[in-house]
Design a protein around this motif. Structure first.
Motif, PDB file in Angstrom:
ATOM      1  N   GLU A  99       0.867  -1.180   0.000  1.00  0.00           N
ATOM      2  CA  GLU A  99       0.000   0.000   0.000  1.00  0.00           C
ATOM      3  C   GLU A  99       0.902   1.228   0.000  1.00  0.00           C
ATOM      4  OE1 GLU A  99      -2.724   0.034   3.317  1.00  0.00           O
ATOM      5  OE2 GLU A  99      -3.104   2.188   3.078  1.00  0.00           O
ATOM      6  N   ALA A 100       0.797   2.058  -1.025  1.00  0.00           N
ATOM      7  CA  ALA A 100       1.662   3.235  -1.143  1.00  0.00           C
ATOM      8  C   ALA A 100       1.076   4.416  -0.377  1.00  0.00           C
ATOM      9  CB  ALA A 100       1.831   3.608  -2.614  1.00  0.00           C
ATOM     10  N   LEU A 101       1.941   5.143   0.312  1.00  0.00           N
ATOM     11  CA  LEU A 101       1.533   6.312   1.093  1.00  0.00           C
ATOM     12  C   LEU A 101       2.523   7.443   0.855  1.00  0.00           C
ATOM     13  CD1 LEU A 101       1.065   4.412   4.460  1.00  0.00           C
ATOM     14  CD2 LEU A 101      -0.787   5.336   3.060  1.00  0.00           C
ATOM     15  N   PRO A 102       2.060   8.700   0.915  1.00  0.00           N
ATOM     16  CA  PRO A 102       3.012   9.807   0.806  1.00  0.00           C
ATOM     17  C   PRO A 102       3.966   9.810   2.004  1.00  0.00           C
ATOM     18  CG  PRO A 102       0.732  10.621   0.888  1.00  0.00           C
ATOM     19  CD  PRO A 102       0.678   9.151   1.078  1.00  0.00           C
ATOM     20  N   LEU A 103       5.163  10.346   1.765  1.00  0.00           N
ATOM     21  CA  LEU A 103       6.210  10.389   2.792  1.00  0.00           C
ATOM     22  C   LEU A 103       5.711  10.970   4.116  1.00  0.00           C
ATOM     23  CD1 LEU A 103       9.252  10.046   3.365  1.00  0.00           C
ATOM     24  CD2 LEU A 103       9.590  12.345   2.424  1.00  0.00           C
ATOM     25  N   THR A 104       4.926  12.048   4.020  1.00  0.00           N
ATOM     26  CA  THR A 104       4.497  12.745   5.226  1.00  0.00           C
ATOM     27  C   THR A 104       3.496  11.945   6.060  1.00  0.00           C
ATOM     28  OG1 THR A 104       2.914  13.886   3.825  1.00  0.00           O
ATOM     29  CG2 THR A 104       4.928  15.082   4.394  1.00  0.00           C
ATOM     30  N   GLU A 105       3.015  10.839   5.502  1.00  0.00           N
ATOM     31  CA  GLU A 105       2.100   9.994   6.286  1.00  0.00           C
ATOM     32  C   GLU A 105       2.829   8.935   7.093  1.00  0.00           C
ATOM     33  OE1 GLU A 105      -1.577   8.621   4.660  1.00  0.00           O
ATOM     34  OE2 GLU A 105      -1.885  10.514   3.591  1.00  0.00           O
ATOM     35  N   ALA A 106       4.158   9.061   7.164  1.00  0.00           N
ATOM     36  CA  ALA A 106       4.938   8.072   7.923  1.00  0.00           C
ATOM     37  C   ALA A 106       4.468   7.933   9.375  1.00  0.00           C
ATOM     38  CB  ALA A 106       6.430   8.407   7.863  1.00  0.00           C
ATOM     39  N   PRO A 107       4.173   9.045  10.097  1.00  0.00           N
ATOM     40  CA  PRO A 107       3.738   8.855  11.493  1.00  0.00           C
ATOM     41  C   PRO A 107       2.452   8.029  11.594  1.00  0.00           C
ATOM     42  CG  PRO A 107       4.393  11.141  11.123  1.00  0.00           C
ATOM     43  CD  PRO A 107       4.345  10.473   9.766  1.00  0.00           C
ATOM     44  N   ALA A 108       1.497   8.307  10.726  1.00  0.00           N
ATOM     45  CA  ALA A 108       0.237   7.550  10.760  1.00  0.00           C
ATOM     46  C   ALA A 108       0.481   6.097  10.377  1.00  0.00           C
ATOM     47  CB  ALA A 108      -0.776   8.191   9.800  1.00  0.00           C
ATOM     48  N   ALA A 109       1.384   5.885   9.423  1.00  0.00           N
ATOM     49  CA  ALA A 109       1.682   4.520   8.996  1.00  0.00           C
ATOM     50  C   ALA A 109       2.327   3.731  10.133  1.00  0.00           C
ATOM     51  CB  ALA A 109       2.599   4.554   7.777  1.00  0.00           C
ATOM     52  N   LEU A 110       3.252   4.371  10.857  1.00  0.00           N
ATOM     53  CA  LEU A 110       3.889   3.694  11.996  1.00  0.00           C
ATOM     54  C   LEU A 110       2.851   3.359  13.066  1.00  0.00           C
ATOM     55  CD1 LEU A 110       7.166   5.807  12.233  1.00  0.00           C
ATOM     56  CD2 LEU A 110       7.046   3.371  11.697  1.00  0.00           C
ATOM     57  N   ALA A 111       1.912   4.287  13.271  1.00  0.00           N
ATOM     58  CA  ALA A 111       0.864   4.031  14.269  1.00  0.00           C
ATOM     59  C   ALA A 111      -0.009   2.854  13.861  1.00  0.00           C
ATOM     60  CB  ALA A 111       0.023   5.298  14.459  1.00  0.00           C
ATOM     61  N   ARG A 112      -0.300   2.759  12.563  1.00  0.00           N
ATOM     62  CA  ARG A 112      -1.106   1.617  12.089  1.00  0.00           C
ATOM     63  C   ARG A 112      -0.351   0.308  12.290  1.00  0.00           C
ATOM     64  NH1 ARG A 112      -2.747   2.561   6.087  1.00  0.00           N
ATOM     65  NH2 ARG A 112      -3.265   0.359   6.245  1.00  0.00           N
ATOM     66  N   LEU A 113       0.947   0.332  12.015  1.00  0.00           N
ATOM     67  CA  LEU A 113       1.736  -0.889  12.183  1.00  0.00           C
ATOM     68  C   LEU A 113       1.769  -1.287  13.658  1.00  0.00           C
ATOM     69  CD1 LEU A 113       3.442  -2.913  10.591  1.00  0.00           C
ATOM     70  CD2 LEU A 113       5.426  -1.459  11.002  1.00  0.00           C
ATOM     71  N   ARG A 114       1.921  -0.284  14.518  1.00  0.00           N
ATOM     72  CA  ARG A 114       1.958  -0.554  15.967  1.00  0.00           C
ATOM     73  C   ARG A 114       0.644  -1.183  16.412  1.00  0.00           C
ATOM     74  NH1 ARG A 114       3.370   4.293  17.642  1.00  0.00           N
ATOM     75  NH2 ARG A 114       5.543   3.911  18.092  1.00  0.00           N
ATOM     76  N   ALA A 115      -0.466  -0.715  15.829  1.00  0.00           N
ATOM     77  CA  ALA A 115      -1.785  -1.228  16.200  1.00  0.00           C
ATOM     78  C   ALA A 115      -2.117  -2.543  15.495  1.00  0.00           C
ATOM     79  CB  ALA A 115      -2.846  -0.178  15.873  1.00  0.00           C
ATOM     80  N   GLY A 116      -1.226  -2.983  14.617  1.00  0.00           N
ATOM     81  CA  GLY A 116      -1.465  -4.254  13.929  1.00  0.00           C
ATOM     82  C   GLY A 116      -2.504  -4.165  12.840  1.00  0.00           C
ATOM     83  N   GLN A 117      -2.731  -2.950  12.318  1.00  0.00           N
ATOM     84  CA  GLN A 117      -3.793  -2.771  11.334  1.00  0.00           C
ATOM     85  C   GLN A 117      -3.265  -2.767   9.904  1.00  0.00           C
ATOM     86  OE1 GLN A 117      -5.115   0.940  12.892  1.00  0.00           O
ATOM     87  NE2 GLN A 117      -6.593   0.020  14.293  1.00  0.00           N
ATOM     88  N   VAL A 118      -2.377  -3.707   9.601  1.00  0.00           N
ATOM     89  CA  VAL A 118      -1.777  -3.740   8.276  1.00  0.00           C
ATOM     90  C   VAL A 118      -1.766  -5.161   7.749  1.00  0.00           C
ATOM     91  CG1 VAL A 118       0.262  -3.176   6.924  1.00  0.00           C
ATOM     92  CG2 VAL A 118      -0.229  -1.848   8.975  1.00  0.00           C
ATOM     93  N   ALA A 119      -2.302  -5.361   6.554  1.00  0.00           N
ATOM     94  CA  ALA A 119      -2.141  -6.641   5.867  1.00  0.00           C
ATOM     95  C   ALA A 119      -1.171  -6.387   4.717  1.00  0.00           C
ATOM     96  CB  ALA A 119      -3.471  -7.152   5.352  1.00  0.00           C
TER      97      ALA A 119
END
Ligand SMILES: [Zn+2]
Ligand SMILES: [Zn+2]
Length: 327
Positions: free
Chosen positions: A300-320
């Protein structure tokens, strides 16, 4: 250039303006095309790993194109697409390097930890530790191969000839390892966070024989298990799931404490081991293998500036599958 740099106090990254780095001798300057997010990045921002470079730019699954080359760097042409993995430097001379274990090098340095990584528009890398990438993969698909794929490959090799293989934690690495293991004719059993039925459905769709919660017993005795989830309590669970002579491989760089367990679940020649980092040989082997399987990457591609939200999703286990930053 824009970069997302470590903000240790916030346990995250923040947007900063940095000078475009200059490649030193033997280094290449890359324009970053994609950088996948790895659980290890979370361990860097959470302070689980000691002494990161202050303000480091995380990211060690970098796909980029060579913009300029430092003195003596001639391995890749200007414009060539290369991949940069976690292992950014090894000395080549210590007792580990000289016996083929550069992943354990005394003086190793790691991308996105001690060396600025790929959460940025540009990055420099030692050309000796970069990889050519198979053409079959687009940039965002190639990025997760560089750690999820490579470390997964090393972990799978350490699991030996296991016919029935358990995978604990079904994220970026497991979804790649599962495809390779199935292609090799193994049966794969996917253990996910309890309640994560989406990951279980994803595992079954990839061809896993069984998928269920990690607190459930294995439906059949396993020959080996690989733990990608950083949860120490899964170690005794996995030891209970493997047969006599079976192997449990801990593939993460950090894990919560392993609770005490009875010797009886290790007895009968079960093996418990960890896998650390990667060697360049792992990378060359896996990047040759991936297009033959072929491994299909769910990214899933995300803009660079969404890194904090992406890390939070990974921490919450919300990534397939894998999250990939595109500067
Ligand atoms: Zn060394
Ligand atoms: Zn990684």
């Amino acid at each position: 250039m824009r970069a997302m740099a470590l903000d240790a106090a916030a346990r995250s990254v923040r947007l900063e303006s940095r000078a475009v780095p200059t490649p030193g001798p033997g280094q290449v300057l890359l324009r970053v095309a994609a950088c996948a997010i790895c659980r290890t990045d979370l361990h860097v921002v959470d302070g689980d790993l000691p002494d990161p470079k202050p303000g480091v730019i995380p990211g060690h699954e970098i796909v980029g194109r060579v913009v300029t080359r430092g003195e003596g760097a001639d391995r890749y042409a200007i414009g060539a697409r290369v991949g940069v993995p976690w292992l950014g430097f090894a000395c080549g001379e210590c007792r580990f390097c000289t016996r083929g274990q550069e992943n354990l090098c005394d003086a190793a340095r790691y991308t996105g930890y001690q060396i600025d990584g790929g959460y940025a528009e540009f990055a420099v890398a030692d050309e000796r530790f970069c990889f050519a990438l198979p053409d079959a993969y687009a940039d965002i698909e190639a990025a997760p191969l560089l750690c999820a794929g490579l470390i997964g490959h090393r972990a799978l090799r350490m699991a030996g000839e296991a016919r029935r293989l358990g995978l604990y934690g079904f994220g970026a690495a497991a979804h790649i390892v599962a495809q390779v293991a199935l292609w090799e004719g193994r049966e794969v059993f996917a253990f996910t966070s309890p309640g994560d039925t989406a990951a279980q459905d994803f595992a079954r769709a990839l061809g896993c024989a069984w998928a269920g919660p990690s607190d459930a017993p294995a439906p059949v005795p396993l020959d080996a298990a690989i733990l990608f989830a950083p949860v120490g309590a899964l170690v005794p669970a996995a030891l209970r799931a493997v047969e006599r002579g079976g192997t449990v491989v801990c593939a993460g760089i950090h894990m919560s404490d392993i609770p005490a367990f009875p010797y009886a679940i290790l007895w009968q020649e079960r093996v418990l081991r960890s896998v650390a980092n990667l060697t360049r040989r792992d990378g060359e082997e896996f990047l040759a293998l991936a297009p033959r399987v072929p491994v299909r990457v769910s990214a899933e591609a995300l803009p660079l500036t969404e890194a904090p939200a992406a890390l939070a999703r990974l921490r919450a286990g919300q990534v397939a599958g894998a999250l990939v930053l595109v500067p």
